[in-house]
Motif scaffolding. Structure first.
Motif, mmCIF file in Angstrom:
data_model
loop_
_atom_site.group_PDB
_atom_site.id
_atom_site.type_symbol
_atom_site.label_atom_id
_atom_site.label_comp_id
_atom_site.label_asym_id
_atom_site.label_seq_id
_atom_site.Cartn_x
_atom_site.Cartn_y
_atom_site.Cartn_z
ATOM 1 N N MET A 1 0.896 -1.098 -0.044
ATOM 2 C CA MET A 1 0.126 -0.012 -0.123
ATOM 3 C C MET A 1 0.851 1.353 -0.137
ATOM 4 S SD MET A 1 -1.318 -0.143 3.834
ATOM 5 C CE MET A 1 -1.878 -1.653 3.841
ATOM 6 N N LEU A 2 0.280 2.366 -0.401
ATOM 7 C CA LEU A 2 0.864 3.590 -0.267
ATOM 8 C C LEU A 2 1.056 4.224 1.110
ATOM 9 C CD1 LEU A 2 -0.627 5.015 -3.453
ATOM 10 C CD2 LEU A 2 1.260 3.718 -3.309
ATOM 11 N N LYS A 3 2.133 5.150 1.256
ATOM 12 C CA LYS A 3 2.347 5.777 2.455
ATOM 13 C C LYS A 3 1.022 6.697 2.889
ATOM 14 C CE LYS A 3 7.398 5.964 2.548
ATOM 15 N NZ LYS A 3 8.441 6.683 2.427
ATOM 16 N N ILE A 4 0.377 7.097 1.797
ATOM 17 C CA ILE A 4 -0.720 7.951 2.218
ATOM 18 C C ILE A 4 -2.114 7.355 2.497
ATOM 19 C CG2 ILE A 4 -1.601 8.139 -0.137
ATOM 20 C CD1 ILE A 4 -2.318 11.074 0.152
ATOM 21 N N THR A 5 -2.102 5.931 2.112
ATOM 22 C CA THR A 5 -3.281 5.058 2.374
ATOM 23 C C THR A 5 -4.104 5.335 3.966
ATOM 24 O OG1 THR A 5 -2.435 3.552 0.704
ATOM 25 C CG2 THR A 5 -4.294 2.729 2.296
ATOM 26 N N PRO A 6 -3.213 5.151 4.772
ATOM 27 C CA PRO A 6 -3.787 4.991 6.297
ATOM 28 C C PRO A 6 -4.477 6.385 6.590
ATOM 29 C CG PRO A 6 -1.551 4.450 6.336
ATOM 30 C CD PRO A 6 -1.649 4.960 4.939
ATOM 31 N N TYR A 7 -4.348 7.477 5.719
ATOM 32 C CA TYR A 7 -5.052 8.838 6.033
ATOM 33 C C TYR A 7 -6.327 9.192 5.330
ATOM 34 C CZ TYR A 7 -0.343 8.943 8.153
ATOM 35 O OH TYR A 7 0.886 8.851 8.941
ATOM 36 N N LEU A 8 -6.598 8.279 4.160
ATOM 37 C CA LEU A 8 -7.302 8.604 3.366
ATOM 38 C C LEU A 8 -8.699 8.339 3.962
ATOM 39 C CD1 LEU A 8 -6.004 6.945 0.100
ATOM 40 C CD2 LEU A 8 -6.078 9.324 0.523
ATOM 41 N N GLY A 9 -8.976 7.520 5.046
ATOM 42 C CA GLY A 9 -10.093 7.322 5.571
ATOM 43 C C GLY A 9 -11.045 8.530 6.200
ATOM 44 N N SER A 10 -10.453 9.428 6.509
ATOM 45 C CA SER A 10 -10.837 10.762 7.108
ATOM 46 C C SER A 10 -11.957 11.356 5.913
ATOM 47 C CB SER A 10 -9.863 11.753 7.571
ATOM 48 O OG SER A 10 -8.935 12.002 6.353
ATOM 49 N N LEU A 51 -5.810 3.504 -2.724
ATOM 50 C CA LEU A 51 -6.503 4.953 -2.685
ATOM 51 C C LEU A 51 -7.656 5.041 -2.130
ATOM 52 C CD1 LEU A 51 -4.991 6.134 -6.119
ATOM 53 C CD2 LEU A 51 -4.135 6.742 -3.972
ATOM 54 N N CYS A 52 -8.504 3.890 -2.150
ATOM 55 C CA CYS A 52 -9.974 3.925 -1.652
ATOM 56 C C CYS A 52 -9.951 4.579 -0.188
ATOM 57 C CB CYS A 52 -10.557 2.613 -1.725
ATOM 58 S SG CYS A 52 -12.178 2.473 -1.330
ATOM 59 N N PRO A 53 -10.842 5.647 -0.183
ATOM 60 C CA PRO A 53 -10.721 6.255 1.087
ATOM 61 C C PRO A 53 -11.785 5.419 2.117
ATOM 62 C CG PRO A 53 -11.085 7.831 -0.464
ATOM 63 C CD PRO A 53 -10.958 6.626 -1.158
ATOM 64 N N ARG A 54 -12.841 4.577 1.591
ATOM 65 C CA ARG A 54 -13.613 3.832 2.410
ATOM 66 C C ARG A 54 -12.592 2.669 2.855
ATOM 67 N NH1 ARG A 54 -18.125 3.579 -0.228
ATOM 68 N NH2 ARG A 54 -19.311 5.190 0.893
ATOM 69 N N GLY A 55 -11.777 2.039 2.011
ATOM 70 C CA GLY A 55 -11.206 0.895 2.493
ATOM 71 C C GLY A 55 -10.145 1.288 3.540
ATOM 72 N N SER A 56 -9.635 2.642 3.666
ATOM 73 C CA SER A 56 -8.792 3.079 4.481
ATOM 74 C C SER A 56 -9.644 3.335 5.763
ATOM 75 C CB SER A 56 -8.198 4.445 4.070
ATOM 76 O OG SER A 56 -7.578 5.073 5.123
ATOM 77 N N TYR A 57 -10.846 3.819 5.804
ATOM 78 C CA TYR A 57 -11.720 4.040 6.857
ATOM 79 C C TYR A 57 -11.977 2.648 7.554
ATOM 80 C CZ TYR A 57 -16.444 4.454 9.145
ATOM 81 O OH TYR A 57 -17.333 4.584 9.858
ATOM 82 N N PHE A 58 -12.069 1.567 6.755
ATOM 83 C CA PHE A 58 -12.154 0.302 7.364
ATOM 84 C C PHE A 58 -10.898 -0.140 7.970
ATOM 85 C CE2 PHE A 58 -15.474 -0.603 3.877
ATOM 86 C CZ PHE A 58 -16.683 -0.130 4.537
ATOM 87 N N ASP A 59 -9.881 -0.097 7.464
ATOM 88 C CA ASP A 59 -8.409 -0.936 7.807
ATOM 89 C C ASP A 59 -7.899 -0.043 8.993
ATOM 90 O OD1 ASP A 59 -8.648 -2.656 5.815
ATOM 91 O OD2 ASP A 59 -7.292 -1.660 4.377
ATOM 92 N N TYR A 60 -8.358 1.110 9.165
ATOM 93 C CA TYR A 60 -7.776 1.865 10.089
ATOM 94 C C TYR A 60 -8.600 2.497 11.306
ATOM 95 C CZ TYR A 60 -3.650 1.103 7.412
ATOM 96 O OH TYR A 60 -2.591 0.659 6.372
ATOM 97 N N GLY A 61 -10.175 2.446 11.068
ATOM 98 C CA GLY A 61 -10.881 2.927 12.049
ATOM 99 C C GLY A 61 -11.973 1.770 12.394
ATOM 100 N N ILE A 62 -12.614 1.338 11.367
ATOM 101 C CA ILE A 62 -13.624 0.169 11.954
ATOM 102 C C ILE A 62 -13.040 -0.850 12.515
ATOM 103 C CG2 ILE A 62 -15.367 -1.410 11.063
ATOM 104 C CD1 ILE A 62 -16.053 1.594 11.173
ATOM 105 N N ILE A 63 -11.359 -1.384 12.151
ATOM 106 C CA ILE A 63 -10.936 -2.587 12.700
ATOM 107 C C ILE A 63 -10.843 -2.434 14.244
ATOM 108 C CG2 ILE A 63 -8.546 -1.307 12.712
ATOM 109 C CD1 ILE A 63 -7.414 -3.878 11.799
ATOM 110 N N LYS A 64 -10.831 -1.102 14.838
ATOM 111 C CA LYS A 64 -10.868 -1.181 16.332
ATOM 112 C C LYS A 64 -12.159 -1.522 17.020
ATOM 113 C CE LYS A 64 -7.901 2.809 15.469
ATOM 114 N NZ LYS A 64 -7.682 4.497 15.922
ATOM 115 N N ILE A 65 -13.314 -1.691 16.140
ATOM 116 C CA ILE A 65 -14.452 -2.433 16.659
ATOM 117 C C ILE A 65 -14.995 -3.268 16.188
ATOM 118 C CG2 ILE A 65 -15.255 0.255 17.645
ATOM 119 C CD1 ILE A 65 -17.112 0.298 15.151
ATOM 120 N N SER A 66 -14.368 -3.890 15.119
ATOM 121 C CA SER A 66 -14.629 -5.151 14.425
ATOM 122 C C SER A 66 -14.592 -6.339 15.318
ATOM 123 C CB SER A 66 -13.798 -5.209 13.315
ATOM 124 O OG SER A 66 -14.197 -6.416 12.655
#
Length: 205
Positions: A1-10, A51-66
Protein backbone atom coordinates in the motif's frame (compact mmCIF):
# COMPACT_ATOMS: atom_id res chain seq x y z
CA UNK A 1 0.00 0.00 0.00
CA UNK A 2 0.99 3.65 -0.30
CA UNK A 3 2.22 5.83 2.55
CA UNK A 4 -0.86 8.03 2.18
CA UNK A 5 -3.32 5.12 2.44
CA UNK A 6 -3.85 5.21 6.25
CA UNK A 7 -4.92 8.86 6.11
CA UNK A 8 -7.51 8.64 3.35
CA UNK A 9 -10.26 7.28 5.62
CA UNK A 10 -10.90 10.75 7.06
CA UNK A 11 -12.24 11.84 3.67
CA UNK A 12 -15.16 9.41 4.00
CA UNK A 13 -16.13 10.88 7.36
CA UNK A 14 -15.82 14.44 6.03
CA UNK A 15 -17.96 13.82 2.94
CA UNK A 16 -20.57 11.75 4.82
CA UNK A 17 -21.05 14.22 7.67
CA UNK A 18 -19.92 17.67 6.53
CA UNK A 19 -21.56 16.97 3.17
CA UNK A 20 -24.96 17.20 4.85
CA UNK A 21 -24.31 20.94 5.23
CA UNK A 22 -22.02 21.41 2.25
CA UNK A 23 -23.40 19.25 -0.60
CA UNK A 24 -20.59 20.32 -2.92
CA UNK A 25 -18.41 17.82 -1.05
CA UNK A 26 -20.42 15.09 -2.72
CA UNK A 27 -18.60 15.76 -5.97
CA UNK A 28 -15.57 14.16 -4.36
CA UNK A 29 -17.39 10.90 -5.08
CA UNK A 30 -17.15 11.58 -8.80
CA UNK A 31 -13.40 12.10 -8.50
CA UNK A 32 -13.09 8.78 -6.68
CA UNK A 33 -15.24 6.97 -9.25
CA UNK A 34 -13.26 8.44 -12.13
CA UNK A 35 -9.93 7.53 -10.57
CA UNK A 36 -10.89 3.96 -9.79
CA UNK A 37 -12.27 3.52 -13.30
CA UNK A 38 -8.99 4.62 -14.91
CA UNK A 39 -6.75 2.60 -12.57
CA UNK A 40 -8.89 -0.52 -12.97
CA UNK A 41 -8.02 -0.67 -16.67
CA UNK A 42 -4.36 -1.23 -15.84
CA UNK A 43 -4.34 -2.73 -12.33
CA UNK A 44 -7.75 -4.19 -11.54
CA UNK A 45 -8.75 -3.61 -7.92
CA UNK A 46 -5.47 -1.88 -7.01
CA UNK A 47 -7.43 1.27 -6.11
CA UNK A 48 -9.28 -0.66 -3.38
CA UNK A 49 -6.09 -1.54 -1.54
CA UNK A 50 -4.19 1.70 -2.03
CA UNK A 51 -6.34 4.77 -2.71
CA UNK A 52 -9.88 3.93 -1.62
CA UNK A 53 -10.93 6.29 1.23
CA UNK A 54 -13.57 3.86 2.45
CA UNK A 55 -11.11 0.98 2.44
CA UNK A 56 -8.76 3.09 4.55
CA UNK A 57 -11.68 3.94 6.83
CA UNK A 58 -12.30 0.23 7.34
CA UNK A 59 -8.64 -0.76 7.78
CA UNK A 60 -7.66 1.96 10.24
CA UNK A 61 -10.96 2.96 11.82
CA UNK A 62 -13.56 0.20 11.89
CA UNK A 63 -10.89 -2.40 12.67
CA UNK A 64 -10.86 -1.03 16.23
CA UNK A 65 -14.47 -2.12 16.84
CA UNK A 66 -14.69 -5.07 14.44
CA UNK A 67 -15.58 -8.46 15.87
CA UNK A 68 -13.44 -9.95 13.06
CA UNK A 69 -15.86 -12.74 12.21
CA UNK A 70 -15.47 -14.60 8.93
CA UNK A 71 -16.80 -12.66 5.94
CA UNK A 72 -19.97 -14.38 4.61
CA UNK A 73 -19.25 -16.02 1.26
CA UNK A 74 -22.54 -14.75 -0.15
CA UNK A 75 -21.19 -11.19 -0.15
CA UNK A 76 -18.63 -12.10 -2.80
CA UNK A 77 -21.19 -13.93 -4.93
CA UNK A 78 -21.87 -12.31 -8.30
CA UNK A 79 -25.54 -13.11 -7.70
CA UNK A 80 -25.40 -10.42 -5.02
CA UNK A 81 -22.81 -8.10 -6.52
CA UNK A 82 -24.25 -7.62 -10.02
CA UNK A 83 -27.76 -6.73 -8.75
CA UNK A 84 -26.21 -4.40 -6.15
CA UNK A 85 -24.13 -2.65 -8.82
CA UNK A 86 -27.12 -2.39 -11.19
CA UNK A 87 -29.41 -1.06 -8.46
CA UNK A 88 -26.93 1.56 -7.27
CA UNK A 89 -26.10 2.86 -10.75
CA UNK A 90 -29.75 2.87 -11.85
CA UNK A 91 -30.85 4.71 -8.72
CA UNK A 92 -28.04 7.26 -9.02
CA UNK A 93 -28.70 7.97 -12.71
CA UNK A 94 -32.45 8.24 -12.13
CA UNK A 95 -32.12 10.60 -9.17
CA UNK A 96 -29.63 12.81 -11.02
CA UNK A 97 -31.79 12.91 -14.17
CA UNK A 98 -34.75 14.12 -12.13
CA UNK A 99 -32.76 17.08 -10.77
CA UNK A 100 -32.28 18.58 -14.22
CA UNK A 101 -35.83 19.93 -14.01
CA UNK A 102 -34.93 21.89 -10.87
CA UNK A 103 -33.24 25.29 -10.64
CA UNK A 104 -30.51 24.31 -8.17
CA UNK A 105 -29.37 21.20 -10.07
CA UNK A 106 -25.69 21.49 -9.07
CA UNK A 107 -26.48 21.47 -5.35
CA UNK A 108 -29.08 18.71 -5.64
CA UNK A 109 -26.63 16.41 -7.42
CA UNK A 110 -24.21 17.05 -4.56
CA UNK A 111 -26.92 16.04 -2.08
CA UNK A 112 -27.52 12.81 -4.00
CA UNK A 113 -23.82 11.94 -4.03
CA UNK A 114 -23.47 12.71 -0.31
CA UNK A 115 -26.49 10.56 0.53
CA UNK A 116 -25.00 7.66 -1.45
CA UNK A 117 -21.69 8.03 0.36
CA UNK A 118 -23.41 8.20 3.76
CA UNK A 119 -25.71 5.23 3.06
CA UNK A 120 -22.97 2.91 1.79
CA UNK A 121 -20.65 3.99 4.62
CA UNK A 122 -23.29 3.10 7.21
CA UNK A 123 -23.88 -0.30 5.58
CA UNK A 124 -20.14 -0.91 5.36
CA UNK A 125 -19.66 0.12 9.00
CA UNK A 126 -22.34 -2.28 10.19
CA UNK A 127 -20.89 -5.16 8.16
CA UNK A 128 -17.31 -4.35 9.12
CA UNK A 129 -18.05 -4.06 12.82
CA UNK A 130 -20.07 -7.29 12.99
CA UNK A 131 -17.97 -9.36 10.57
CA UNK A 132 -14.46 -8.56 9.35
CA UNK A 133 -13.46 -5.02 8.46
CA UNK A 134 -13.47 -5.42 4.66
CA UNK A 135 -16.82 -7.23 4.45
CA UNK A 136 -18.37 -4.41 2.40
CA UNK A 137 -15.48 -4.60 -0.09
CA UNK A 138 -16.56 -8.11 -1.07
CA UNK A 139 -19.88 -6.78 -2.37
CA UNK A 140 -18.89 -3.18 -3.20
CA UNK A 141 -20.43 -2.11 -6.55
CA UNK A 142 -17.34 -0.07 -7.41
CA UNK A 143 -15.09 -3.01 -6.55
CA UNK A 144 -17.23 -5.21 -8.78
CA UNK A 145 -16.84 -2.73 -11.63
CA UNK A 146 -13.05 -2.78 -11.21
CA UNK A 147 -13.10 -6.58 -11.21
CA UNK A 148 -15.07 -6.66 -14.47
CA UNK A 149 -12.90 -4.06 -16.19
CA UNK A 150 -9.42 -5.21 -15.18
CA UNK A 151 -9.69 -8.25 -12.97
CA UNK A 152 -6.90 -10.06 -14.84
CA UNK A 153 -4.44 -7.18 -14.63
CA UNK A 154 -1.47 -6.89 -12.24
CA UNK A 155 -1.97 -10.30 -10.67
CA UNK A 156 -0.21 -11.63 -7.59
CA UNK A 157 2.45 -14.25 -8.36
CA UNK A 158 3.76 -16.96 -6.08
CA UNK A 159 6.99 -18.96 -6.12
CA UNK A 160 5.55 -22.25 -4.87
CA UNK A 161 9.00 -23.77 -4.43
CA UNK A 162 9.97 -21.01 -2.00
CA UNK A 163 6.68 -21.16 -0.08
CA UNK A 164 6.96 -22.91 3.30
CA UNK A 165 3.19 -23.10 3.83
CA UNK A 166 3.26 -20.88 6.94
CA UNK A 167 -0.10 -19.32 5.97
CA UNK A 168 0.93 -15.90 7.25
CA UNK A 169 -0.19 -14.40 3.94
CA UNK A 170 -3.73 -15.66 4.39
CA UNK A 171 -3.88 -14.40 7.97
CA UNK A 172 -3.19 -10.81 6.90
CA UNK A 173 -5.28 -10.74 3.69
CA UNK A 174 -8.09 -8.22 4.35
CA UNK A 175 -10.27 -9.87 1.68
CA UNK A 176 -9.76 -13.33 3.25
CA UNK A 177 -8.51 -14.81 -0.03
CA UNK A 178 -6.69 -18.14 -0.26
CA UNK A 179 -3.42 -16.50 -1.16
CA UNK A 180 -1.38 -19.69 -1.59
CA UNK A 181 -3.79 -20.87 -4.28
CA UNK A 182 -4.64 -17.39 -5.54
CA UNK A 183 -3.91 -17.95 -9.20
CA UNK A 184 -5.85 -15.34 -11.17
CA UNK A 185 -8.11 -13.94 -8.45
CA UNK A 186 -9.78 -10.73 -9.69
CA UNK A 187 -10.74 -9.70 -6.15
CA UNK A 188 -7.16 -9.26 -4.92
CA UNK A 189 -6.93 -5.56 -3.95
CA UNK A 190 -3.14 -5.40 -4.36
CA UNK A 191 -2.53 -4.01 -0.88
CA UNK A 192 0.75 -5.93 -0.65
CA UNK A 193 0.29 -7.10 2.94
CA UNK A 194 0.88 -10.71 1.99
CA UNK A 195 4.12 -9.73 0.27
CA UNK A 196 5.32 -7.77 3.30
CA UNK A 197 4.67 -10.62 5.73
CA UNK A 198 6.06 -13.48 3.63
CA UNK A 199 9.27 -14.76 5.31
CA UNK A 200 10.58 -16.30 2.07
CA UNK A 201 9.79 -13.53 -0.42
CA UNK A 202 7.68 -16.01 -2.35
CA UNK A 203 5.08 -13.43 -3.39
CA UNK A 204 5.28 -10.57 -5.87
CA UNK A 205 3.26 -8.62 -8.44
Amino acid sequence: MLKITPYLGSLVVIVSIAGLWYPILGYFMLIVMGTLFVTSIFRGRWFCGNLCPRGSYFDYGIIKISKKRKIPKILSSMWVRIPAFTLMMTLMIYRISVTFAAQNTFELIGVILVSMCLTTTIIGTLLGSYFNTRSWCNACPMGTMQRIIGGKKYQLKMDHEACVDCKLCEKVCPMELEVRDIGNNPDCIKCGRCIDVCPKDALSF
